[in-house]
Design a protein around this motif. Structure first.
Motif, PDB file in Angstrom:
ATOM      1  N   ILE A 100       0.718  -1.056   0.042  1.00  0.00           N
ATOM      2  CA  ILE A 100      -0.209   0.093   0.050  1.00  0.00           C
ATOM      3  C   ILE A 100       0.924   1.233   0.011  1.00  0.00           C
ATOM      4  N   ASP A 101       0.442   2.309  -0.547  1.00  0.00           N
ATOM      5  CA  ASP A 101       1.001   3.489  -0.675  1.00  0.00           C
ATOM      6  C   ASP A 101       0.512   4.575   0.283  1.00  0.00           C
ATOM      7  N   LEU A 102       1.225   4.691   1.367  1.00  0.00           N
ATOM      8  CA  LEU A 102       0.860   5.702   2.427  1.00  0.00           C
ATOM      9  C   LEU A 102       0.552   7.130   1.998  1.00  0.00           C
ATOM     10  N   ASP A 103       1.385   7.436   0.857  1.00  0.00           N
ATOM     11  CA  ASP A 103       1.512   8.776   0.613  1.00  0.00           C
ATOM     12  C   ASP A 103      -0.005   9.195  -0.036  1.00  0.00           C
ATOM     13  N   LEU A 104      -0.726   8.349  -0.274  1.00  0.00           N
ATOM     14  CA  LEU A 104      -2.145   8.570  -0.638  1.00  0.00           C
ATOM     15  C   LEU A 104      -3.042   9.065   0.389  1.00  0.00           C
ATOM     16  N   LEU A 105      -2.470   9.002   1.524  1.00  0.00           N
ATOM     17  CA  LEU A 105      -3.407   9.607   2.875  1.00  0.00           C
ATOM     18  C   LEU A 105      -2.813  11.000   3.221  1.00  0.00           C
ATOM     19  N   THR A 106      -1.844  11.464   2.378  1.00  0.00           N
ATOM     20  CA  THR A 106      -1.499  12.999   2.875  1.00  0.00           C
ATOM     21  C   THR A 106      -2.273  13.869   2.150  1.00  0.00           C
ATOM     22  N   ASP A 107      -2.011  15.112   2.626  1.00  0.00           N
ATOM     23  CA  ASP A 107      -2.683  16.334   1.910  1.00  0.00           C
ATOM     24  C   ASP A 107      -1.731  17.376   1.628  1.00  0.00           C
ATOM     25  N   ARG A 108      -0.758  16.894   0.676  1.00  0.00           N
ATOM     26  CA  ARG A 108       0.454  17.989   0.391  1.00  0.00           C
ATOM     27  C   ARG A 108      -0.017  19.225  -0.001  1.00  0.00           C
TER      28      ARG A 108
ATOM     29  N   THR B  66      -5.148  20.766   0.524  1.00  0.00           N
ATOM     30  CA  THR B  66      -6.447  21.253  -0.106  1.00  0.00           C
ATOM     31  C   THR B  66      -7.505  21.285   1.264  1.00  0.00           C
ATOM     32  N   TYR B  67      -7.182  20.359   2.132  1.00  0.00           N
ATOM     33  CA  TYR B  67      -8.238  20.191   3.303  1.00  0.00           C
ATOM     34  C   TYR B  67      -7.672  20.885   4.465  1.00  0.00           C
ATOM     35  N   ILE B  68      -6.273  20.813   4.804  1.00  0.00           N
ATOM     36  CA  ILE B  68      -5.677  21.170   5.777  1.00  0.00           C
ATOM     37  C   ILE B  68      -5.060  22.469   5.825  1.00  0.00           C
ATOM     38  N   CYS B  69      -5.040  23.317   6.694  1.00  0.00           N
ATOM     39  CA  CYS B  69      -4.417  24.547   6.584  1.00  0.00           C
ATOM     40  C   CYS B  69      -3.146  24.574   7.750  1.00  0.00           C
ATOM     41  N   GLU B  70      -2.816  23.572   8.512  1.00  0.00           N
ATOM     42  CA  GLU B  70      -1.731  23.809   9.479  1.00  0.00           C
ATOM     43  C   GLU B  70      -1.364  22.296  10.073  1.00  0.00           C
ATOM     44  N   THR B  71      -0.149  22.014  10.282  1.00  0.00           N
ATOM     45  CA  THR B  71       0.264  21.127  10.683  1.00  0.00           C
ATOM     46  C   THR B  71       1.514  21.424  11.672  1.00  0.00           C
ATOM     47  N   SER B  72       1.984  20.311  12.434  1.00  0.00           N
ATOM     48  CA  SER B  72       3.392  20.788  13.166  1.00  0.00           C
ATOM     49  C   SER B  72       4.402  20.770  12.127  1.00  0.00           C
ATOM     50  N   ASP B  73       5.544  21.403  12.981  1.00  0.00           N
ATOM     51  CA  ASP B  73       6.572  21.812  12.173  1.00  0.00           C
ATOM     52  C   ASP B  73       7.236  20.511  11.381  1.00  0.00           C
ATOM     53  N   ASP B  74       7.005  19.240  11.916  1.00  0.00           N
ATOM     54  CA  ASP B  74       7.589  17.857  11.457  1.00  0.00           C
ATOM     55  C   ASP B  74       6.728  17.536   9.976  1.00  0.00           C
ATOM     56  N   GLY B  75       5.317  18.112   9.879  1.00  0.00           N
ATOM     57  CA  GLY B  75       4.944  17.898   8.688  1.00  0.00           C
ATOM     58  C   GLY B  75       4.585  16.446   8.531  1.00  0.00           C
ATOM     59  N   TRP B  76       4.452  15.928   7.409  1.00  0.00           N
ATOM     60  CA  TRP B  76       3.885  14.475   7.212  1.00  0.00           C
ATOM     61  C   TRP B  76       5.042  13.372   7.518  1.00  0.00           C
ATOM     62  N   LEU B  77       4.857  12.501   8.348  1.00  0.00           N
ATOM     63  CA  LEU B  77       5.712  11.681   8.975  1.00  0.00           C
ATOM     64  C   LEU B  77       5.717  10.350   7.888  1.00  0.00           C
ATOM     65  N   ILE B  78       4.901  10.371   6.831  1.00  0.00           N
ATOM     66  CA  ILE B  78       4.742   9.092   6.151  1.00  0.00           C
ATOM     67  C   ILE B  78       4.913   9.353   4.641  1.00  0.00           C
ATOM     68  N   GLY B  79       4.789   8.435   3.895  1.00  0.00           N
ATOM     69  CA  GLY B  79       4.967   8.635   2.507  1.00  0.00           C
ATOM     70  C   GLY B  79       6.240   9.233   1.978  1.00  0.00           C
TER      71      GLY B  79
END
Length: 248
Positions: free
Chosen positions: A51-59, A62-75
Motif C-alpha cells: 500500500i502507498d501511505l502517501d495517498l493518505l497525505t494532503d500535501r 486542500t483540506y488542511i491549513c496547518e500541521t506541526s513543524d515536522d509535517g507529514w511523517l509518512i510517504g
C-alpha cells in the motif's frame, strides 16, 4: 494464554480493561522524560510496498491549513517543513529508555531477546484514518489476536515488561501532528476521501498486508532503527518463554 498459543496474547478484552488514563508506560518518573524506544513495524516508503501511505497525505493543503513543524511523517517524509525523514512505523511494544534504572531495558538485552525468537511474516489489516483529540492523524490497524503478530505482541508484553512498558493502543501509524482543517466541511471531505482509499485496500487485500519483508525492528526512537529482525519461519512464533524471561 489462549487455546491456540503457548504464549500470552494481548486480547481485545485485555485492551478494553487496560487503564488508559494511567498506562503502565507512566509507571516510572523517567518515562515521560525520555523518547521511549520500542519494537515496531517499519512502514517507511520503499519499493514493492503493498500500500502507498502517501495517498493518505494532503500535501497540497486542500483540506488542511496547518500541521506541526515536522509535517507529514509518512510517504517519504516532508521536505516543506524541517525536512523530517519518513518515520512511518507501528509500535508493537514500547519498553522505554536504554536503562533499567530509568524504568526501561538495555537495548542489548532487547536485541538478544529478539534474536532468540523465530516468527513468520507479520500481517495486519488497515482499518480507518482517525483524528485524535490532540489533533494527530493516524492510520488505525487491526490484527487477529491468534495470528503471528498477535502472538508475538503478547509474548513481548511478557518478556519486555518494565515500568515504562506500554503498547501502541490503538494499533496505529502516526501520519501527522498538530493538524488544523480549513473548515469542518474540509475535515469531513478529507475523512471521506481517506475512507475510500482505506476501503479499497481492505477490498484488495482481504488477507491483510505486510510491510517490507514482514519483519520487525528495534527503535531507539522514531528516527533511529538499531536492528531489523526478518521472519525466519513460515508462520507462527517459536520461542523458549522461560529462557527469554531469564535474559532479563
Amino acid at each position: 494464554m489462549n487455546s491456540q498459543s503457548r504464549y500470552p496474547v494481548v486480547t481485545a478484552e485485555f485492551m478494553k480493561s487496560y487503564d488508559h488514563a494511567t498506562p503502565s508506560g507512566h509507571g516510572h518518573p523517567q518515562c515521560k522524560l525520555n523518547r521511549l524506544a520500542n519494537i515496531g513495524i517499519d512502514a517507511r516508503e520503499a519499493d514493492g510496498m503493498m500500500i502507498d501511505l502517501d495517498l493518505l497525505t494532503d500535501r497540497e493543503y486542500t483540506y488542511i491549513c496547518e500541521t506541526s513543524d515536522d509535517g507529514w511523517l509518512i510517504g517519504g517524509g516532508d521536505n516543506t517543513k524541517l525536512k523530517r525523514p519518513d518515520t512511518a512505523h507501528a509500535e508493537v511494544w514500547r519498553f522505554g529508555p536504554n536503562s533499567v534504572d530509568a524504568g526501561g531495558i538495555s537495548f542489548d538485552v532487547v536485541d538478544e531477546i529478539m534474536r532468540s525468537i523465530k516468527f513468520g511474516p507479520l500481517v495486519m489489516h488497515p482499518s480507518r484514518v482517525n483524528i485524535t483529540p490532540s489533533n494527530e492523524i493516524e492510520l488505525l490497524l487491526k490484527y487477529d489476536p491468534d495470528s503471528t503478530l498477535g502472538t508475538l505482541f503478547g509474548l513481548l508484553s511478557d518478556v519486555l515488561a518494565c515500568p515504562c512498558g506500554d503498547y501502541g493502543n490503538p494499533f496505529h501509524i502516526t501520519m501527522v501532528r498538530g493538524v488544523k482543517f480549513r473548515s469542518d466541511a474540509s475535515r469531513d471531505a478529507y475523512l471521506d476521501k481517506m475512507a475510500e482509499i482505506v476501503d479499497g485496500w481492505i477490498e484488495t487485500y482481504p488477507d491483510g498486508i505486510i510491510f517490507n519483508d514482514g519483519g520487525i525492528d528495534l527503535y531507539a526512537n522514531r528516527e533511529e532503527i538499531l536492528h531489523h529482525y526478518s521472519p525466519s519461519i513460515e508462520n507462527g512464533v517459536e520461542a523458549d518463554l522461560e529462557a527469554l524471561r531469564a535474559m532479563r
